[in-house]
Design an enzyme around this catalytic site. Sequence first.
Site, PDB file in Angstrom:
ATOM      1  CB  THR A  14       5.706   2.352   1.853  1.00 11.32           C
ATOM      2  OG1 THR A  14       6.645   3.350   1.520  1.00 11.32           O
ATOM      3  CG2 THR A  14       6.404   1.017   1.900  1.00 11.32           C
ATOM      4  CB  SER A  24       2.866  10.787   2.542  1.00  9.45           C
ATOM      5  OG  SER A  24       4.075  10.533   3.197  1.00  9.45           O
ATOM      6  CB  THR A  77       5.518   6.151   6.920  1.00  2.99           C
ATOM      7  OG1 THR A  77       6.669   6.033   6.091  1.00  2.99           O
ATOM      8  CG2 THR A  77       4.765   4.840   6.980  1.00  2.99           C
ATOM      9  CG  ASP A  78       8.408   9.703   3.831  1.00  2.56           C
ATOM     10  OD1 ASP A  78       8.774   8.822   4.640  1.00  2.56           O
ATOM     11  OD2 ASP A  78       8.838   9.777   2.668  1.00  2.56           O
TER      12      ASP A  78
HETATM   13  N1  DGL Z   1       7.505   8.227  -0.196  1.00 12.02           N
HETATM   14  C1  DGL Z   1       7.086   7.760   1.019  1.00 12.02           C
HETATM   15  C2  DGL Z   1       5.713   8.173   1.451  1.00 12.02           C
HETATM   16  O1  DGL Z   1       4.735   7.921   0.756  1.00 12.02           O
HETATM   17  C3  DGL Z   1       7.200   6.300   1.113  1.00 12.02           C
HETATM   18  C4  DGL Z   1       7.528   6.002   2.492  1.00 12.02           C
HETATM   19  C5  DGL Z   1       6.432   5.302   3.234  1.00 12.02           C
HETATM   20  O2  DGL Z   1       5.242   5.353   2.915  1.00 12.02           O
HETATM   21  O3  DGL Z   1       6.834   4.657   4.181  1.00 12.02           O
HETATM   22  O4  DGL Z   1       5.609   8.727   2.508  1.00 12.02           O
END
Ligand code: DGL
Length: 353
Positions: free
Chosen positions: A37, A84, A117-118
């Site tokens: 993100t 992620s 963040t995931d």
């Molecule tokens: N799909 C999520 C990721 O890349 C987006 C969420 C984020 O990065 O906060 O982990």
Amino acid sequence: MLISMWKKLALVGLTATALVATAAEKPNVVIVATGGTIAGAGASTANSAVYQSAKVKVDQLIVAVPELTNVANVRGEQIFAIGSESFTNDRLLELGKRISALSKQADVDGIVITHGTDTLEETAYFLNLTVHTDKPIVVVGSMRPSTAMSADGVLNLYDAVVVAGSPDAKGKGVLVTMNDQIDSGRDITKAVNIKTSAFSSQWGPLGMVVEGKNYWFRAPVKRHTTQSEFDIDKINQLAPVEIVYAYGNVPPTLYEAAAAGGAKAIIHAGVGNGGMGKWLVPTLQNIRQQGVQIIRAARVPNGIVIRNADQPDDKYDWVVAHDLNPQKARILASIALTQTNSSQELQRIFWEY
Ligand code: DGL
């Protein structure tokens, strides 16, 4: 057309920036970008939850925050451009080896990794366990895409570069900067999926970073980086380890499927203190007898799984995950099982890391 926060900041900031130190006085920080993100873009400024991640390249991220040049000589590398949730074991290994190589370069003082963040907590713990350096490595993400109102990525990235370039951040293991906090990559977990205060550590943050200055309050005591017996330069494959999430009525067939699929260990994300229904015990004993390690973790976000409480681990030759959540327990087990298949050794490793 919607201009991303990164572009807007570049337009305003370039003229406002005054160099406060010469290049030779500033630390050299490499930003290794993986997506997420923090590099995301949505259709409107009101889109804080609906957007595409991994759209903005690392060079744009750097240009958009000219304040970075006040605190470090920064350069970027785009290793992946993914959300992620798509991190695999192979990606962890590739990233780890690159970070290790960078950390050995004399012209690199610190490394920042931008990340979704995931699964940020898994990557941060993986690097903490396997990269042999005392140079600061900081993993950073954001909860709002760059195009959203009050996007949080800029300050998180600035904080990450500050910390990565700080001599006082050396030797503290892999760190995470989110929401003004400096946390240990070992302890941190994503606890809220919608707020900018998304991350927490059950034992508290290590410190804060405010206006480009670090304030430290504690240091990790578990083994990491330079004191780790695991070395990313010598690991080319991780052991297959699966997680089964327990609940009332969970069928034994889920555990049997994990074992039949070739798992070398199964992380039981147990209820309470890593507990389980009576009907599971014979199945897990049987799977252990086939040589698969059984590691009792807990689906409860905080606490410690106590050995021989709830289940007789000594008798069954099972392992407890200590305070690691199931996803971090998977990371540790998948590294540890590349070097041992002894349950006693595995338990020692869970106590020490
Ligand atoms: N799909 C999520 C990721 O890349 C987006 C969420 C984020 O990065 O906060 O982990």
